[in-house]
Design a protein around this motif. Structure first.
Motif, short mmCIF file in Angstrom:
data_model
loop_
_atom_site.label_atom_id
_atom_site.label_comp_id
_atom_site.label_asym_id
_atom_site.label_seq_id
_atom_site.Cartn_x
_atom_site.Cartn_y
_atom_site.Cartn_z
N SER A 272 0.87 -1.18 0.00
CA SER A 272 0.00 0.00 0.00
C SER A 272 0.90 1.23 0.00
N ASN A 273 1.37 1.61 -1.18
CA ASN A 273 2.41 2.63 -1.32
C ASN A 273 1.79 4.00 -1.64
N LEU A 274 2.44 5.03 -1.13
CA LEU A 274 1.99 6.41 -1.35
C LEU A 274 3.21 7.27 -1.61
N LEU A 275 3.14 8.08 -2.65
CA LEU A 275 4.21 9.01 -3.00
C LEU A 275 3.67 10.43 -2.86
N ILE A 276 4.32 11.25 -2.03
CA ILE A 276 3.93 12.64 -1.80
C ILE A 276 5.08 13.52 -2.26
N ILE A 277 4.80 14.42 -3.20
CA ILE A 277 5.79 15.34 -3.75
C ILE A 277 5.40 16.76 -3.33
N ALA A 278 6.26 17.45 -2.61
CA ALA A 278 5.98 18.80 -2.13
C ALA A 278 6.72 19.81 -3.00
N SER A 279 6.03 20.87 -3.39
CA SER A 279 6.64 21.84 -4.29
C SER A 279 5.82 23.12 -4.29
N ARG A 280 6.41 24.19 -4.83
CA ARG A 280 5.65 25.39 -5.16
C ARG A 280 4.96 25.16 -6.50
N ARG A 281 3.83 25.85 -6.69
CA ARG A 281 3.07 25.67 -7.92
C ARG A 281 3.88 26.09 -9.15
N GLN A 282 4.73 27.11 -9.02
CA GLN A 282 5.46 27.59 -10.18
C GLN A 282 6.40 26.55 -10.76
N ALA A 283 6.82 25.57 -9.93
CA ALA A 283 7.74 24.55 -10.44
C ALA A 283 7.08 23.65 -11.48
N LEU A 284 5.76 23.60 -11.51
CA LEU A 284 5.08 22.74 -12.47
C LEU A 284 5.26 23.23 -13.90
N ASP A 285 5.58 24.51 -14.07
CA ASP A 285 5.83 25.01 -15.41
C ASP A 285 7.07 24.37 -16.03
N PHE A 286 7.99 23.90 -15.18
CA PHE A 286 9.22 23.28 -15.67
C PHE A 286 9.16 21.75 -15.60
N ALA A 287 8.07 21.21 -15.09
CA ALA A 287 7.87 19.76 -15.06
C ALA A 287 6.45 19.47 -15.52
N PRO A 288 6.13 19.75 -16.77
CA PRO A 288 4.73 19.68 -17.23
C PRO A 288 4.17 18.26 -17.27
N ARG A 289 5.04 17.25 -17.38
CA ARG A 289 4.53 15.88 -17.50
C ARG A 289 3.92 15.37 -16.20
N LEU A 290 4.27 15.98 -15.08
CA LEU A 290 3.71 15.52 -13.80
C LEU A 290 2.20 15.69 -13.78
N THR A 291 1.72 16.83 -14.28
CA THR A 291 0.29 17.09 -14.28
C THR A 291 -0.34 16.92 -15.67
N GLY A 292 0.47 16.56 -16.65
CA GLY A 292 -0.05 16.43 -18.01
C GLY A 292 -0.41 15.02 -18.40
N GLY A 293 -0.63 14.15 -17.43
CA GLY A 293 -1.01 12.78 -17.73
C GLY A 293 0.10 11.78 -17.57
N GLY A 294 1.30 12.23 -17.20
CA GLY A 294 2.40 11.30 -17.02
C GLY A 294 2.21 10.38 -15.83
N ILE A 295 1.44 10.81 -14.83
CA ILE A 295 1.13 10.00 -13.65
C ILE A 295 -0.37 9.77 -13.63
N GLN A 296 -0.77 8.53 -13.70
CA GLN A 296 -2.19 8.22 -13.66
C GLN A 296 -2.73 8.41 -12.25
N ASN A 297 -3.94 8.91 -12.18
CA ASN A 297 -4.63 9.11 -10.90
C ASN A 297 -3.84 10.02 -9.95
N LEU A 298 -3.15 11.01 -10.53
CA LEU A 298 -2.46 11.98 -9.69
C LEU A 298 -3.47 12.86 -8.97
N VAL A 299 -3.22 13.12 -7.69
CA VAL A 299 -4.10 13.97 -6.89
C VAL A 299 -3.32 15.23 -6.53
N PRO A 300 -3.50 16.33 -7.29
CA PRO A 300 -2.84 17.58 -6.90
C PRO A 300 -3.64 18.31 -5.82
#
Length: 925
Positions: A272-300
């Motif tokens: 029963s694994n859980l991955l929590i990534i902490a960041s500022r919102r602005q960092a997502l502009d430089f890592a677009p695949r995290l919220t662009g479908g690269g991770i299924q069932n991602l909960v932002p």
């Protein structure tokens, strides 16, 4: 629960040899192997004629046997290894991690116990309202928040909760793993030749975990701990990765791929694994695949800033010096913050709030003459804090003269130079190489001192920077200090070309590094009356790329009377109205317009632009009420909403905001009792505010004026609290007569909005004072009885007849009862009813001391029995209950979720003194 010492006895050190469970497992394994050998022999004897029948079978049989042996060794070894990890390494690891995250360090040598000062953070995500609910999820969660919003505090609280649960139930433990992402970047660079894959990413995680955690702790044979827990169906991993926004631009792509592959590995594993990534919102502009479908069932999820209620709760939990009441200090600081909208917004950030409280306490310790130097802007606030930290250790020493301005300026110049060089380099954000920081330390070196010694002395004196021994880098204790020194560098720009280069260069291409520093620079330039501030703001307002930062920059500078301010603010209001997809811009526009109107009112001028005129029609669509827009300023909210009475403003907003607005006594005085009688919801808001704020409750129920003798008439049989002796005949009694029936009719979700009032509805009061003295609190009753008995001891040795002794005893008992009654009326004797009604609150240490009589625990329905023998303890389960000790070793449960309908008066006195968030958990668990 007390965790055992990591350096235990010799028996603990060789727990694998002494623990009987691995021995039993080995015996069972041997028995299974013997049985398998016997079965194999019987099978070979039965199939012996076929050995000559087929040559192919002879060739396959050894391979099959080898495969079976490897499979048996794998599963048996896996089970034994899991037992070893659970019984030996897990204890030491959890203990070390639990203690490492025990306190939060605030610059200024203030350490806050996280269990006491942590405020449940709210999220902007689906059905989750509290951040601690993240643990109920599996998969990957992206935790977003601005610097200082409490991401690290939340991760520490999650880690401590996981460590506690793992100690309680090892067989179902989920192993917490905390790693800063900036330490993973160098390992990824070293493995650049390896093809990216889920297995390779997990190997990188294991390598980083081994280097940063296992090796320093010297755990024996624990290299495969992560893989064991990740692949065990009974267990799992909770991997907490902090600081995605602190990754250098050239390595953020590799880190992004690492996170995608790690998610695949954890999702495909059995645990029963859980991955929590902490960041500022602005960092997502430089890592677009995290919220662009690269991770299924991602909960932002995004952390909300502190609400005013959360700010007040934090102020109540602050560890004030002895002799200062937390309730008085919290009310004073809270009212002080409300007078300045800029500081209110700044202190919605938990780190900034902690720094502000520490700064306020320091000024009060210096004497009344220093209270006038309270900062009014964020830039001024950080300037005061940094100036103090520069000389903190030296000025705190008795007999040491405070260093002069050149001394402070030399240290400030060092930090400015270091930050300026660091921000232009390609180093990971807030990870400054020792070579670069020593390059600028020459100005700090004294005679006979090396640069390293000067740097360590500076770190010890200020507490602003720390050395990371693991990778030999230096970092600021929080990035807000890095932003401040960057602001000092940006505020020194003097040429128009430099200004234009800043706006079209770093601020546009790399806002993660520059934006917060730019905002602070605007405030610093305003405080220094810089001639270039007008040029900066003018060019910013006319910029196509970074113009949306103009409202916030104006709020920091408070330069509202510069030319073209009303025109530019109207332009950005119209711009937002056409799009309405930028909540940050809307928040900045509202804040700057409200502050501008207050500045005009103070100067006696008419505001050219108003928040109502520009954005009033959009408040409803954005979900903001007039009180929220006015930042809990009731007078301004009445103006915005065009109302002339307070009760309509309080009813139009959320109960929490209305309750916090009533913490100011002058607001409560303007609420007419006739409106309370007509509106049960308003009565519930007023009653809940009184049960939280002792100042407000005492204004509604002044001290009773009762005769020495006499018997009051009880008038209300339906609501017994109306006739309770502390509030009989007061406004608080009349309010409770309306509020208690209303809250009983509410659904459970609505009752959680009024937690203290709901708990009050479960408590049966003792209405007469003499009855409460004798029967309300067993300790007071026993004290009265003991005094009477001791006073009659001389009479026992006389030759009086028993009936004569009884006659002598009766007037003594009445006399002492009347004395106790006078003490209770004067407030010297504290009785449970006054604590329940918050008329005589105890300090924050009261609930800790009351743990011998009342305890709050969690568990499931099976474990939370109505009656318990022995001390109640928490276990895995979602239900929260309170246990009250009725007799020695016998405890009774109270949990509305489990159907309990009554709470004793003494138990209610403790529960009502608990923090509001804990009481709310009791109702909605």
């Amino acid at each position: 629960m007390q965790f055992p010492d990591a350096h235990g006895s010799f028996r603990r050190k060789i727990g694998i040899l002494m623990d009987p469970q691995p021995v039993v497992a080995a015996a069972v394994t041997a028995a299974v192997a013997a049985a398998a050998t016997l079965v194999r022999s019987v099978w070979a004897f039965a199939r012996r004629p076929d050995r000559k029948a087929s040559r192919e079978i002879d060739l396959l049989r050894p391979k099959a046997a080898a495969w079976l042996r490897r499979a048996a060794a794998h599963f048996v070894g896996k089970g034994l290894r899991r037992q070893f990890l659970l019984r030996y390494s897990l204890d030491i690891y959890l203990q070390s991690l639990y203690r490492r995250h025990q306190r939060l360090v605030v610059p200024g040598r203030v350490e806050l116990p996280i269990d006491r000062c942590y405020i449940p953070l709210e999220l902007r995500a689906g059905q989750m309202t509290e951040a601690i609910q993240l643990l109920s999820k599996s998969g990957t969660i992206l935790l977003l928040g601005d610097p200082g919003t409490g991401k690290s505090a939340l991760l520490s609280r999650i880690i401590r909760d996981l460590c506690w649960k793992a100690r309680e139930n090892k067989d179902r433990a989920r192993l917490p793993v905390y790693l800063p992402l900036q330490h993973i970047g160098p390992i990824l660079s070293g493995a650049s030749g390896t093809a990216a894959s889920p297995e390779a990413s997990f190997a990188v995680l294991e390598k980083c975990f081994e280097r940063l955690t296992i090796s320093p702790m010297e755990l024996f044979d624990s290299g495969g701990m992560l893989r064991t827990f990740a692949t065990s169906q009974k267990n799992g991993l909770v991997v907490l990765l902090d600081g995605l926004d602190e990754i250098a631009a050239e390595t953020i792509g590799a880190v992004e791929q690492f996170l995608l592959d790690l998610d695949q590995y954890l999702s495909s594993s059995r645990g029963s694994n859980l991955l929590i990534i902490a960041s500022r919102r602005q960092a997502l502009d430089f890592a677009p695949r995290l919220t662009g479908g690269g991770i299924q069932n991602l909960v932002p999820v995004e952390l909300k800033p502190f609400t005013p209620a959360a700010i007040y709760s934090f102020l109540l939990r602050w560890p004030y010096p002895p002799g200062k009441k937390s309730s008085d200090e919290a009310r004073r600081i809270f009212n002080q913050l409300r007078l300045n909208s800029t500081l209110v917004e700044t202190c919605a950030n938990p780190l900034a709030l902690a720094l502000y409280v520490n700064h306020d306490q320091r000024l009060r310790d210096l004497g009344p003459g220093n209270l006038s130097s309270q900062p009014e802007t964020r830039a001024a606030f950080f300037s005061d804090v940094v100036d103090y930290l520069m000389i903190r250790t030296r000025s705190d020493r008795v007999g040491v003269r405070s260093p002069n301005r050149p001394f402070r300026q030399a240290r400030t110049n060092f930090f400015v130079a270091v930050v300026d060089h660091h921000i232009r380099s390609r180093e990971p954000f807030n990870a400054i190489s020792e070579k670069n920081i020593l390059r600028h330390a020459a100005a700090l070196v004294k005679d006979g001192q090396t640069a390293e010694q000067a740097l360590y002395e500076l770190a010890k004196d200020t507490g602003i920077i720390v050395r990371n021994d693991r990778d030999e880098t230096w970092s600021f204790v929080h990035r807000s200090f890095l932003d401040y020194f960057l602001a000092c560098s940006l505020a020194a720009i003097a040429r128009k070309k430099e200004i234009q280069r800043l706006l079209i260069g770093p601020l546009k291409s790399d806002p993660l590094r520059y934006l917060e520093g730019f905002y602070l620079a605007c405030g610093l330039m305003a405080s220094r009356n810089s001639l270039h501030l007008q040029t900066v703001l003018h060019d910013l307002s006319n910029s196509t790329f970074v113009g949306r930062y103009y409202p916030r920059a104006m709020l920091e500078a408070q330069a509202y009377f510069l030319p073209q301010f009303p025109e530019r603010i109207r332009f950005y209001c119209n711009w937002w109205q056409q799009n309405q997809e930028d909540p940050v811009l809307f928040r900045d526009l509202v804040a700057v317009l409200v502050d501008y109107e207050q500045a005009c009112a103070a100067l006696g001028r008419k505001a050219e632009v108003t928040v109502v005129g520009e954005l009033g029609e959009f408040f409803e669509s954005t979900g903001l009420t007039a009180l929220q827009v006015a930042q809990l300023d009731v007078d301004l909210a009445m103006k915005i909403a065009n109302h002339d009475n307070v009760h309509s403003i309080l009813l139009a907003t959320s109960p929490e905001d209305a309750i916090v607005a009533l913490y100011e006594p002058t607001v409560g005085e303007r609420v007419r009792h006739e409106e309370v009688v007509r509106s049960p919801r308003l009565a519930a808001i007023v009653a809940e505010a009184a049960l939280r704020s002792s100042l407000f409750s005492n204004s509604l129920a002044p001290p009773p004026r009762r005769s020495f003798l006499g018997r009051a008439t009880l008038t209300n049989s339906a609501e017994r609290w109306v006739d309770a002796w502390p509030i009989r005949g007061t406004r608080l009694a009349g309010t409770l007569a309306i509020a208690l029936p209303y809250v009983r009719r509410c659904a459970a979700a609505s009752q959680a909005e009024f937690p203290h009032l709901t708990v009050l509805s479960y408590i049966r009061p003792v209405r007469r004072l003499r009855h409460e003295i004798m029967f309300g609190d067993p300790r007071v009753g026993m004290l009265l009885l003991s005094i009477v008995v001791l006073a009659d001891v001389p009479l026992w040795f006389s030759s009086l007849h028993p009936w004569q002794l009884a006659l002598a005893l009766l007037p003594l008992a009445v006399l002492f009862l009347l004395g106790f009654r006078l003490l209770a009326i004067a407030g010297i004797l504290s009785l449970p009813s006054r604590k329940v009604l918050n008329l005589q609150p105890e300090g924050s240490d009261f609930t800790m001391a009351a743990e011998r009589r009342v305890r709050m625990v969690s568990g499931d329905r099976a474990r939370l029995r109505r009656w318990r023998w022995g001390d109640p303890r928490s276990s895995d389960g979602p239900i929260v209950a309170v246990y009250v000790r009725k007799f020695p070793f016998i405890w009774r449960r109270f949990s509305p979720v489990l159907g309990d309908k009554a709470l004793s008066l003494t138990g209610g006195a403790v529960v009502q003194q608990m923090y509001t968030e804990d009481v709310r958990k009791l109702l909605r668990s």
